[in-house]
Write an enzyme that holds these catalytic residues in place. Structure first.
Site, PDB file in Angstrom:
ATOM      1  N   ILE A 316       1.307  -8.808  -1.110  1.00 26.01           N
ATOM      2  CA  ILE A 316       0.049  -8.493  -0.419  1.00 26.01           C
ATOM      3  C   ILE A 316      -0.906  -9.666  -0.524  1.00 26.01           C
ATOM      4  O   ILE A 316      -1.173 -10.157  -1.628  1.00 26.01           O
ATOM      5  CB  ILE A 316      -0.595  -7.231  -1.003  1.00 26.01           C
ATOM      6  CG1 ILE A 316       0.374  -6.046  -0.930  1.00 26.01           C
ATOM      7  CG2 ILE A 316      -1.891  -6.891  -0.288  1.00 26.01           C
ATOM      8  CD1 ILE A 316      -0.075  -4.838  -1.717  1.00 26.01           C
ATOM      9  N   CYS A 317      -1.432 -10.129   0.613  1.00 23.74           N
ATOM     10  CA  CYS A 317      -2.440 -11.190   0.686  1.00 23.74           C
ATOM     11  C   CYS A 317      -1.980 -12.410  -0.122  1.00 23.74           C
ATOM     12  O   CYS A 317      -0.907 -12.934   0.116  1.00 23.74           O
ATOM     13  CB  CYS A 317      -3.783 -10.648   0.241  1.00 23.74           C
ATOM     14  SG  CYS A 317      -5.194 -11.681   0.732  1.00 23.74           S
ATOM     15  N   SER A 318      -2.774 -12.872  -1.085  1.00 20.46           N
ATOM     16  CA  SER A 318      -2.370 -14.056  -1.836  1.00 20.46           C
ATOM     17  C   SER A 318      -1.090 -13.801  -2.619  1.00 20.46           C
ATOM     18  O   SER A 318      -0.298 -14.729  -2.856  1.00 20.46           O
ATOM     19  CB  SER A 318      -3.489 -14.492  -2.786  1.00 20.46           C
ATOM     20  OG  SER A 318      -3.819 -13.455  -3.697  1.00 20.46           O
ATOM     21  N   GLY A 320       1.340 -12.201  -1.438  1.00 19.49           N
ATOM     22  CA  GLY A 320       2.381 -12.421  -0.446  1.00 19.49           C
ATOM     23  C   GLY A 320       2.730 -13.888  -0.297  1.00 19.49           C
ATOM     24  O   GLY A 320       3.899 -14.245  -0.069  1.00 19.49           O
TER      25      GLY A 320
END
Length: 581
Positions: A316-318, A320
């Site tokens: 998820i986000c960073s 990811g």
């Protein structure tokens, strides 16, 4: 710090420093929204609104178009004249809650004040378009002008807002006294923005992050939570969730019936989740390799406990970005067969032209920011929260200015906003490495960066992938998220939620208005994908659970207990690191 990590740190510092020596053409097209936040967090609030060279270009652009400027000025004057004589038809958007009170339409003075504001704001925004600026400069000036326009709204003035005036009469001015106390409290410490939720509105482990589970591994970097199965049978291959590194993990486990973790567990998945430590100056050297190694440790632990050779991964986000680099590392070491399926949510890997926030990023800003975090040892998460707010001033600044300070009300208890106000610090090493990736758009180039000593080539990630974005995401532009499908080597399913950055993640069943778009093919252009996509009613959570179930093996009887002989449970979820402030 090892010799290798010292060399990598020196190389990254050199690249950022050299980039800072000259803002070369095209810099406005580099950087993700995350990287803007990381670069901007060390700057003072006033400096963020100084136009710099973009302001010079703006003035020069208007000077080159005198007729356009004259026409804009005459149009403004003519419309203001119509406002004063009561002949203007300009009106706020019907869904603009700032002006919902009927006095804005019925009181002649307030109506003219409102219309004058709308006319002037429209003209100011039009000047930015008239200047004929390049993409980056136009986005920077648009950001500044938008913030100035929103700040000057008559709804923010206690002597003009009819709701505030009525409240003053009803309370005898008590609302302004209570609001003044809140103002002093909020602006005494960072982040210096209005509180969006009371600090005691929720308690992690009591109201939030309540899905049953236990911590089965604790290292200096993270805790690993294994969630208790809630179905008689479970899928054999476990799922590991890698959350953002700049927020607490529990965005995916907010509350009952609002938890992605709970939804997946109840769908028969074995779920593990990393809870990152909140680092301080002692951990300044932790960089990409540190967190990449942590992901590998978590994968191994999940495999050992579940006695499986594979694991599915959701970043998820960073988180990811980190997980994608780890996948490329596994591919480079011929170990990618450990991964049954790979998923990303609201994650940008291709950092070219990533929207407004990327346009606001400059090499000089990145260099200054990394120097500041290096001196301190970390980047304060509270500074990031402040920048988040100014990217959406109407919703996250002025809305609460009126509610908290002018009306004297306490902000409503909202779990997402409580999570947003519970940030994590970022180590200086990680900050430096992320900025280096951004400035070079390194993840899009085979061998453009390394993870644990191996070159990163996202094209070598040939496992099936599931990529989620939000069409209203103001931080991770969905078109940028879509380009991930062109970087990976395997089959990708791209899903576009109707929500924004956080709401795209917190998307539980039961919302009749929820829907998402998807397609059976991924053409090169995001616009072409959107033209051919079909809309599906409901939440992508159900779609993801079905996609995951098809790739995480057959069902088996659920394990009798959490953990194993090698990884005995240490404490109940949500663990200890999540409470670090």
């Amino acid at each position: 710090m090892t010799d290798t990590s010292m060399r990598l740190a020196r190389d990254a510092d050199r690249r950022i420093h050299e980039a800072g020596a000259d803002d070369e053409p095209g810099v406005s097209e580099l950087g993700t929204p995350l990287d803007l936040l990381l670069a901007d967090a060390s700057r003072g609030p006033i400096r963020r609104f100084l136009p710099g060279i973009s302001g010079v270009k703006f003035a020069a652009g208007l000077a080159r178009h005198p007729r356009t400027l004259a026409g804009r000025t005459l149009g403004l004057g003519a419309e203001l004249a119509r406002v004063q004589v009561g002949r203007s038809e300009i009106a706020p958007h019907p869904k603009d809650r700032r002006f919902s009170d009927e006095a804005w339409a019925k009181n002649p003075f307030l109506k003219r004040t409102l219309q004058s504001y709308l006319v002037a704001g429209e003209a100011a925004r039009g000047l930015v378009a008239d200047a004929g600026l390049g993409h980056g400069d136009e986005q920077r000036m648009g950001f500044i002008v938008d913030n100035l326009v929103e700040a000057s709204s008559p709804s923010n003035n206690p002597m003009l807002n009819p709701k505030v005036l009525k409240r003053i009469i009803d309370t005898g001015g008590g609302n302004l006294v209570a609001g003044g106390r809140r103002f002093v409290r909020d602006f005494a410490t960072a982040p210096r923005v209005p509180s969006m939720v009371e600090p005691d509105a929720f308690e992690v482990g009591e109201d939030l992050a309540v899905t049953p589970g236990q911590v089965v591994l604790r290292t200096d970097v993270f805790e690993l939570i294994q969630y208790t199965p809630q179905t008689p049978k479970v899928r054999t291959v476990p799922l590991l969730i890698v959350p953002p590194t700049i927020n607490k993990y529990y965005v995916i486990d907010l509350a009952e019936r609002r938890s992605l973790v709970e939804h997946l567990v109840q769908a028969g998945q074995q779920v593990y989740c990393i809870s990152w430590r909140n680092p301080d100056a002692r951990h300044a050297d932790w960089g990409l390799d540190t967190y990449g190694q942590a992901i590998l440790e978590a994968m191994t632990t999940a495999q050992v406990i579940s006695r499986q050779e594979q694991v599915a991964v959701l970043g998820i986000c960073s988180g990811g970005m980190l997980a994608s680099m780890v996948m490329a590392h596994l591919a480079a070491t011929d170990d990618l067969d450990r991964v049954a399926a790979f998923s990303l949510a609201v994650t940008v890997l291709d950092q070219h032209d990533a929207g407004l926030p990327s346009a606001l990023l400059s090499h000089k800003g990145a260099a200054a920011s990394t120097r500041a975090s290096r001196d301190k040892g970390y980047l304060d998460g509270r500074a990031l929260a402040e920048i988040f707010a100014w990217l959406r001033p109407n919703d996250l600044i002025w809305n609460y200015w009126v509610n908290n300070y002018l009306m004297g009300h306490a902000p409503k208890a909202f779990d997402i906003l409580y999570w947003n106000a519970d940030p994590v610090r970022m180590t200086a090493g990680m900050h430096r490495d992320f900025m280096d990736l951004a400035l070079r758009n390194a993840l899009t180039k085979a061998g453009g960066c390394t993870m644990l000593g191996t070159p990163v080539d996202l094209g070598d990630i040939d496992v099936d992938s599931y990529v989620v974005a939000g069409i209203a995401d103001h931080l991770c532009k969905w078109e940028s998220c879509y380009r991930t499908t062109q970087l990976f080597g395997g089959d990708s399913r791209f899903v576009l939620s109707t929500s924004g950055h956080i709401a795209a993640m917190v998307n539980p069943p039961g919302n009749e208005r929820a829907s998402f778009q998807t397609s059976d093919s991924n053409p090169a252009s995001a616009a072409e994908w959107l033209d051919g996509a079909r809309q599906v009613n409901g939440t992508w959570w159900d779609d993801y659970a079905a996609w995951l179930a098809a790739r995480t093996g057959p069902e088996r009887t659920k394990p009798r207990k959490v953990g194993s002989a090698r990884f005995e449970p240490l404490c109940d979820a949500p663990g200890t690191y999540v409470h670090d402030r």
